[in-house]
Motif scaffolding. Structure first.
Motif, short mmCIF file in Angstrom:
data_model
loop_
_atom_site.label_atom_id
_atom_site.label_comp_id
_atom_site.label_asym_id
_atom_site.label_seq_id
_atom_site.Cartn_x
_atom_site.Cartn_y
_atom_site.Cartn_z
N LYS A 18 -7.43 -60.08 47.07
CA LYS A 18 -8.61 -60.95 47.07
C LYS A 18 -8.88 -61.55 48.45
O LYS A 18 -9.81 -62.34 48.61
CB LYS A 18 -8.43 -62.07 46.04
N ASP A 63 -3.25 -62.62 36.73
CA ASP A 63 -4.47 -61.82 36.59
C ASP A 63 -5.68 -62.69 36.27
O ASP A 63 -6.79 -62.41 36.73
CB ASP A 63 -4.27 -60.76 35.51
N LEU A 64 -5.45 -63.74 35.48
CA LEU A 64 -6.56 -64.64 35.14
C LEU A 64 -7.06 -65.37 36.37
O LEU A 64 -8.28 -65.42 36.63
CB LEU A 64 -6.08 -65.64 34.08
N ARG A 67 -8.67 -63.03 38.91
CA ARG A 67 -9.79 -62.29 38.34
C ARG A 67 -9.56 -60.78 38.44
O ARG A 67 -10.47 -60.01 38.74
CB ARG A 67 -11.10 -62.68 39.02
N GLU A 68 -8.32 -60.39 38.15
CA GLU A 68 -7.97 -58.98 38.04
C GLU A 68 -8.03 -58.58 36.57
O GLU A 68 -7.98 -59.42 35.67
CB GLU A 68 -6.54 -58.74 38.56
N SER A 128 -6.59 -57.83 33.30
CA SER A 128 -5.31 -58.29 32.77
C SER A 128 -4.40 -57.12 32.44
O SER A 128 -4.84 -56.09 31.91
CB SER A 128 -5.53 -59.13 31.51
#
Length: 210
Positions: A26, A134-135, A138-139, A141
């Motif tokens: 990111k 992941d949350l 923003r990947e 999950s």
């Protein structure tokens, strides 16, 4: 240093690395690296201890936070040299999943004596940190990927618990649980192992209902 503590440190370091790798994908700053590494590294164990009503493990030993910080800095400077960071993230996540499935089961069994609670704690400890990572990043999950994930943690925790109840030496219990979890998750990554998926059916129209 007790073997379980060493395994715990290693699991935190590996999961922290996956959080830092997610931060690199990111393109976050160093604070973002430190935050994601720490949340991922200690998140699952924190959740476990809160459920068990036990002292939160890293509050009594700041070395865990220091490990997360050190790993975050190393990845911040070293990530650009890694060609496929997402693939590395998945394999490191498999190692952390295997380690934490055993650690969570061991703590759950030691504090409650219940095999069922031990297995549940192993699954939660192994999966929760990755879910948070992941949350926040923003990947997609890991839980939503088609390959087996939580089942690997379940297998590792169950094998450790059974081995411990059978009276095997602690190192053998740790090794057996770790290997089962890692081999199942590794096989899922390598060969795409998965369970049959749910297939929805079209609902009936109102006029078709008697």
């Amino acid at each position: 240093m007790p073997l379980l503590t060493l395994l715990d440190y290693a699991g935190v370091a590996v999961f922290a690395a996956t959080g830092a790798l997610a931060a690199s994908r990111k393109e976050l700053d160093i604070i973002g690296f430190l935050f994601l590494a720490s949340v991922t590294g200690i998140g699952g164990g924190t959740f476990r201890d809160l459920i068990l009503g036990a002292p939160v493990f890293w509050v009594g030993d700041s070395g865990y936070v220091a490990i997360c910080a050190a790993v975050a800095v190393l990845v911040f400077f070293g990530a650009p040299r890694v060609e496929s960071r997402y693939r590395l993230l998945l394999w490191l996540d498999a190692v952390g999943l295997a380690a934490f499935s055993v650690i969570g089961a061991a703590k759950g069994l030691a504090l409650t004596g219940s095999p069922i609670i031990a297995v549940v704690m192993g699954m939660l400890t192994a999966a929760f940190g990755g879910i948070l990572r992941d949350l926040l990043a923003r990947e997609d999950s890991v839980l939503l990927r088609p390959e087996i994930y939580v089942t690997a943690a379940l297998g590792g925790a169950a094998v450790y618990t059974l081995a411990a109840l059978a009276g095997l030496p602690p190192p053998a219990c740790y090794a057996a649980g770790f290997l089962v979890a890692f081999l199942v998750r590794g096989g899922a990554l390598r060969y795409g192992w998965s369970f049959p998926h749910y297939r929805s059916r079209p609902g009936r129209r109102p006029e078709d209902i008697p």
